[in-house]
Motif scaffolding. Structure first.
Motif, PDB file in Angstrom:
ATOM      1  N   LEU A 272       0.725  -1.020   0.087  1.00  0.00           N
ATOM      2  CA  LEU A 272      -0.117   0.191  -0.213  1.00  0.00           C
ATOM      3  C   LEU A 272       0.703   1.067   0.051  1.00  0.00           C
ATOM      4  CD1 LEU A 272      -2.733   1.339   0.181  1.00  0.00           C
ATOM      5  CD2 LEU A 272      -2.698   0.899   2.767  1.00  0.00           C
ATOM      6  N   ARG A 273       1.825   1.209   0.845  1.00  0.00           N
ATOM      7  CA  ARG A 273       2.894   2.571   0.772  1.00  0.00           C
ATOM      8  C   ARG A 273       3.554   2.614  -0.633  1.00  0.00           C
ATOM      9  NH1 ARG A 273       6.277   4.914   4.618  1.00  0.00           N
ATOM     10  NH2 ARG A 273       8.067   5.938   3.771  1.00  0.00           N
ATOM     11  N   ARG A 274       3.991   1.472  -1.252  1.00  0.00           N
ATOM     12  CA  ARG A 274       4.371   1.672  -2.574  1.00  0.00           C
ATOM     13  C   ARG A 274       3.351   2.211  -3.550  1.00  0.00           C
ATOM     14  NH1 ARG A 274       8.338  -2.678  -5.876  1.00  0.00           N
ATOM     15  NH2 ARG A 274       8.319  -1.561  -7.790  1.00  0.00           N
ATOM     16  N   ALA A 275       2.125   1.724  -3.560  1.00  0.00           N
ATOM     17  CA  ALA A 275       1.181   2.292  -4.418  1.00  0.00           C
ATOM     18  C   ALA A 275       0.907   3.527  -4.338  1.00  0.00           C
ATOM     19  CB  ALA A 275      -0.227   1.288  -3.966  1.00  0.00           C
ATOM     20  N   ASN A 279       2.187   6.388  -7.198  1.00  0.00           N
ATOM     21  CA  ASN A 279       0.955   7.111  -8.093  1.00  0.00           C
ATOM     22  C   ASN A 279       0.534   8.154  -7.431  1.00  0.00           C
ATOM     23  OD1 ASN A 279       0.151   4.362  -9.885  1.00  0.00           O
ATOM     24  ND2 ASN A 279       0.696   3.723  -7.825  1.00  0.00           N
ATOM     25  N   GLN A 280       1.459   9.241  -7.080  1.00  0.00           N
ATOM     26  CA  GLN A 280       1.133  10.599  -6.566  1.00  0.00           C
ATOM     27  C   GLN A 280       0.192  11.363  -7.351  1.00  0.00           C
ATOM     28  OE1 GLN A 280       4.284  12.627  -4.733  1.00  0.00           O
ATOM     29  NE2 GLN A 280       4.967  10.331  -3.766  1.00  0.00           N
ATOM     30  N   ASP A 281       0.189  11.198  -8.807  1.00  0.00           N
ATOM     31  CA  ASP A 281      -0.230  12.038  -9.774  1.00  0.00           C
ATOM     32  C   ASP A 281      -1.958  11.749  -9.736  1.00  0.00           C
ATOM     33  OD1 ASP A 281       0.179   9.426 -10.505  1.00  0.00           O
ATOM     34  OD2 ASP A 281       0.251   9.953 -12.655  1.00  0.00           O
ATOM     35  N   VAL A 282      -2.253  10.436  -9.153  1.00  0.00           N
ATOM     36  CA  VAL A 282      -3.743  10.222  -9.173  1.00  0.00           C
ATOM     37  C   VAL A 282      -4.052  10.200  -7.765  1.00  0.00           C
ATOM     38  CG1 VAL A 282      -3.662   9.051 -11.203  1.00  0.00           C
ATOM     39  CG2 VAL A 282      -3.457   7.861  -9.032  1.00  0.00           C
ATOM     40  N   GLY A 283      -3.313   9.984  -6.650  1.00  0.00           N
ATOM     41  CA  GLY A 283      -3.740  10.191  -5.345  1.00  0.00           C
ATOM     42  C   GLY A 283      -4.338   8.894  -4.679  1.00  0.00           C
ATOM     43  N   LEU A 284      -4.974   9.068  -3.591  1.00  0.00           N
ATOM     44  CA  LEU A 284      -5.471   8.005  -2.791  1.00  0.00           C
ATOM     45  C   LEU A 284      -6.975   7.432  -3.362  1.00  0.00           C
ATOM     46  CD1 LEU A 284      -4.760   9.087   0.757  1.00  0.00           C
ATOM     47  CD2 LEU A 284      -3.331   7.588  -0.615  1.00  0.00           C
ATOM     48  N   PRO A 285      -7.250   6.287  -3.140  1.00  0.00           N
ATOM     49  CA  PRO A 285      -8.806   5.736  -3.492  1.00  0.00           C
ATOM     50  C   PRO A 285      -9.803   6.245  -2.383  1.00  0.00           C
ATOM     51  CG  PRO A 285      -7.472   3.942  -2.424  1.00  0.00           C
ATOM     52  CD  PRO A 285      -6.439   5.039  -2.742  1.00  0.00           C
ATOM     53  N   ARG A 286     -10.765   5.933  -2.842  1.00  0.00           N
ATOM     54  CA  ARG A 286     -12.021   6.352  -1.766  1.00  0.00           C
ATOM     55  C   ARG A 286     -12.293   4.788  -0.985  1.00  0.00           C
ATOM     56  NH1 ARG A 286     -13.978  11.196  -2.359  1.00  0.00           N
ATOM     57  NH2 ARG A 286     -13.768  12.344  -4.145  1.00  0.00           N
ATOM     58  N   SER A 287     -12.122   3.967  -1.600  1.00  0.00           N
ATOM     59  CA  SER A 287     -12.449   2.784  -0.878  1.00  0.00           C
ATOM     60  C   SER A 287     -11.630   1.452  -1.341  1.00  0.00           C
ATOM     61  CB  SER A 287     -13.985   2.230  -1.266  1.00  0.00           C
ATOM     62  OG  SER A 287     -14.078   2.008  -2.680  1.00  0.00           O
ATOM     63  N   ALA A 288     -11.625   0.487  -0.379  1.00  0.00           N
ATOM     64  CA  ALA A 288     -10.510  -0.763  -0.700  1.00  0.00           C
ATOM     65  C   ALA A 288     -11.708  -1.906  -0.587  1.00  0.00           C
ATOM     66  CB  ALA A 288      -9.454  -0.846   0.411  1.00  0.00           C
ATOM     67  N   TRP A 289     -11.356  -2.918  -1.453  1.00  0.00           N
ATOM     68  CA  TRP A 289     -11.832  -4.178  -1.529  1.00  0.00           C
ATOM     69  C   TRP A 289     -10.964  -5.059  -1.088  1.00  0.00           C
ATOM     70  CZ3 TRP A 289     -15.577  -5.901  -6.144  1.00  0.00           C
ATOM     71  CH2 TRP A 289     -16.394  -6.860  -5.501  1.00  0.00           C
ATOM     72  N   ILE A 290     -11.055  -5.780   0.186  1.00  0.00           N
ATOM     73  CA  ILE A 290     -10.031  -6.531   0.518  1.00  0.00           C
ATOM     74  C   ILE A 290     -10.493  -8.009   1.066  1.00  0.00           C
ATOM     75  CG2 ILE A 290      -8.484  -4.761   1.435  1.00  0.00           C
ATOM     76  CD1 ILE A 290      -9.575  -4.945   4.202  1.00  0.00           C
ATOM     77  N   ASP A 291      -9.553  -8.770   1.335  1.00  0.00           N
ATOM     78  CA  ASP A 291      -9.904 -10.364   1.749  1.00  0.00           C
ATOM     79  C   ASP A 291     -10.408 -10.105   3.188  1.00  0.00           C
ATOM     80  OD1 ASP A 291      -8.527 -13.164   2.837  1.00  0.00           O
ATOM     81  OD2 ASP A 291      -9.611 -13.324   0.871  1.00  0.00           O
ATOM     82  N   ASN A 292     -10.907 -11.362   3.657  1.00  0.00           N
ATOM     83  CA  ASN A 292     -11.646 -11.318   4.556  1.00  0.00           C
ATOM     84  C   ASN A 292     -10.699 -12.055   5.678  1.00  0.00           C
ATOM     85  OD1 ASN A 292     -13.640 -11.835   6.969  1.00  0.00           O
ATOM     86  ND2 ASN A 292     -15.098 -11.108   5.421  1.00  0.00           N
TER      87      ASN A 292
END
Length: 660
Positions: A272-275, A279-292
């Motif tokens: 996540l840190r590398r992502a 990708n600082q030109d697009v910024g952070l996402p609004r939501s995350a879909w992760i495993d359980n």
């Protein structure tokens, strides 16, 4: 009625589909035994009671043979000429009409069997025991054995059921009959669901289709782990590396990844840190879909454990969590969505990415091990023993970076979601650059270095500072640090964050996310090998300085006795009265007798009481006691240098007749 015939009555042998005797489209024919009202109608030919024990196909074929016999009787009445001249043509017409094989010899044999033995003689009983269908209790017992994840063979289940039928004196057909009639009692999908649930979920279970425009570009990121299908050297041991990826849902771009020997929450945090940084030109996402899983549901990401999240407890109305640690996702403003437990298809975009990656990347290595034991190459054992044929872990990290970068730039694919309005296929990089409309960036990029560190669960400050576990080993920090002093005796817990690559120091925060400070790790006094005397002396000196700093020094020393409230009142009652101001001053002459001092009390003062108290003394209770101690020494004192008791002034009774 037609639906009822096809769904229910045909399986019971009470209905069949056949064309009418005069020809035409096939129709449903219902046995009169199905309803009592049909039995009251005129019956042309009564079906035997044993006819219902046969299968639906046997009953249908028998009725078709009877229709052919009726057609032969009608042809004899209406057709002219010899029977040998038109019987072949009649058989051809019947075969085309009923889709069965009909020959003149068979037709005449059917007619003879029906006249001699009735309709039951037309049933085809070849191919084993087709007459005895088996007792329903035996079929229930058989299905309990067969519909199980242990996947017993049909022959084994049949033999166990046969022994059960013999003990209970029940009817059970042969194995061949059971094999043919199995899916008449249980459908194939139900059998697959009970015998192989994983295969059923992948091939038969319905899934919910999703609109490709459900999330915009860079609005939702998906993450998961995948183990690579080849071996590599990690130090002096062979491992199968894992890759953790964060992928954009809409454009399928790999935003960030991390390679590890065994994935956990640290690898998720590193990816996540590398992502975010790449990708600082697009910024952070609004939501995350992760495993359980437990690693994605760790305390560091959500501020609570999985058990706490799943535990349902009532929250008081109006309760507000002010300033508590809510996890990294909440601090970054990312809303979290969990996929269904034990459902690998809950993240279809990640699964559709991993399959071609294993094909194009993993199979390129000589140490490829296959995705299943049956796909394992025979040469693998020889490859693992050959020097230079197995890659190093650093080489895997480098080549995987190149592979994922090439995936983001490749537009030669069959993904229909990445087609623009001009019907051109876009690469994930091009789709992200063209379709990303929002940019959620951090106000201060340096905050990311703090937030993306490893956060430990709340810990209590002990006598040796804070203790945290890193990779199963307990490390303590701040044993002699003054910043942790106020947390030691109160039992208040603190938050600790550290850099996994440098654990020489940690940052300590309060539960309200206020920075306490950076504390260093405790130094060890006894290390393997010879003990350095200088190092032990240094640690002992730090320990003495810490203990000395905790001491509160009172220069005057503590009082031996503290006055009670009653003694305090007595002191104030017997204070020396202040002199009153006078306007006239009497003059003493040599002739006048000596007069009394009206302001001198009529009793003896304590020794030294005629002197004024020294200036600058304390006016409090302790000061009065010390003043009384100086004015009158304790009884039995040997010398003035000996310690004296603090005593109250001795007040004798006034003389009789003395003025008030």
């Amino acid at each position: 009625m037609r639906r009822k015939c096809g769904a229910e009555l045909e399986g019971k042998g009470l209905a069949w589909q056949a064309p009418p005797p005069g020809g035409g489209n096939p129709r449903w024919w219902i046995d009169r035994r199905w309803d009592e009202r049909l039995r009251q109608a005129p019956v042309g030919e009564k079906l035997p009671a044993a006819f219902q024990q046969y299968s639906a196909k046997q009953q249908r074929d028998a009725h078709l043979k009877r229709l052919c016999i009726d057609a032969l009787d009608a042809a004899r009445r209406h057709r002219d000429g010899n029977q040998k001249d038109w019987i072949n043509a009649l058989c051809g017409e019947l075969a085309a009409e009923h889709s069965i094989r009909v020959s003149p010899r068979s037709l005449l044999r059917w007619e003879k069997q029906k006249k001699t033995a009735g309709l039951t003689a037309l049933v085809d009983t070849r191919g084993g025991d087709n007459r005895s269908g088996g007792d329903p209790a035996c079929w229930d017992y058989f299905k309990q054995l067969y519909l199980d994840q242990n996947k017993r063979k049909l022959a084994t289940c049949w033999r166990i059921t046969r022994d059960y039928a013999r003990e209970e004196d029940l009817q059970w057909p042969s194995e061949a009959v059971v094999r043919r009639r199995l899916y008449n009692h249980v459908d194939r999908e139900t059998a697959l669901k009970h015998r192989d649930p994983a295969k059923w979920r992948k091939t038969m279970a319905p899934y919910i289709e999703q609109d490709p425009e459900r999330f915009a570009a860079n609005e939702c990121w998906v993450s998961d782990h995948s183990q690579l299908d080849f071996w590599c050297w990690f130090g002096d041991r062979l491992v199968r590396p894992w890759v953790t990826t964060w992928q954009d849902w809409r454009t399928r771009k790999i935003m960030g990844h991390a390679v590890s020997v065994l994935p956990d929450s640290s690898t998720i945090l590193a990816a996540l840190r590398r992502a975010i940084l790449d990708n600082q030109d697009v910024g952070l996402p609004r939501s995350a879909w992760i495993d359980n899983g437990r690693d994605y549901d760790a305390w560091i990401f959500h501020g609570q454990t999985k058990q706490q999240r799943l535990k349902k407890k009532a929250i008081p109305k109006g309760y507000v969590d002010e300033g508590g640690f809510r996890g990294i996702y909440a601090l970054l403003g990312i809303e979290v969505h969990f996929s269904l437990p034990y459902n690998p298809n809950g993240k279809p975009r990640q699964e559709s990415f991993y399959r071609p990656m294993h094909e194009s990347y993993c199979k390129g290595w000589a140490s490829y091990t296959g995705n299943a034991p049956e796909n394992r190459p025979e040469r693998l054992t020889k490859i693992l023993k050959t020097p230079g044929m197995v890659p190093d872990f650093a080489e895997v990290v480098e080549t995987l970076d190149q592979h994922l970068a090439g995936f983001n730039r490749r537009d030669e694919h069959t993904i229909d979601d990445l087609i623009d309005t001009d019907r051109r296929r876009l690469s994930p990089d091009a789709a992200m650059a063209r379709w990303c409309e929002t940019h959620r960036a951090l106000v201060d990029p340096s905050v990311l270095d703090l937030l993306m560190q490893r956060w430990h669960r709340p810990v209590t400050v002990g006598r040796n500072g804070v203790s945290i576990r890193i990779r199963g080993m307990a490390i303590r920090y701040g044993a002699t640090d003054a910043k942790l002093r106020k947390f030691k005796a109160g039992g208040e817990k603190v938050l600790v964050t550290y850099d996994p690559t440098d654990v020489r120091s940690v940052r300590v925060f309060t539960q309200q996310m206020r920075l306490v400070g950076t504390v260093l790790s405790n130094r060890l006094g006894g290390l393997p090998g010879p003990v350095h005397e200088d190092q032990v002396k240094e640690l002992m000196r730090e320990k003495r300085e810490y203990a000395k700093a905790m001491e509160t020094v009172n220069k005057q020393g503590p009082a031996r006795r503290v006055a009670s409230p009653e003694q305090n009142l007595a002191l104030r009652a017997y204070e020396k009265p202040k002199p009153r101001p006078t306007l006239l001053q009497p003059i003493q002459t040599p002739l006048d007798p000596p007069s009394r001092d009206p302001y001198r009390p009529d009793f003896k003062q304590a020794a030294g009481g005629e002197h004024d108290p020294p200036s600058g003394g304390d006016d409090g209770v302790v000061g009065k006691l010390q003043q009384a101690r100086r004015l009158k020494p304790a009884r039995g004192a040997a010398s003035s240098s000996a310690p004296r008791r603090v005593a109250m002034p001795r007040l004798p009774r006034p003389k009789r007749g003395a003025e008030g």
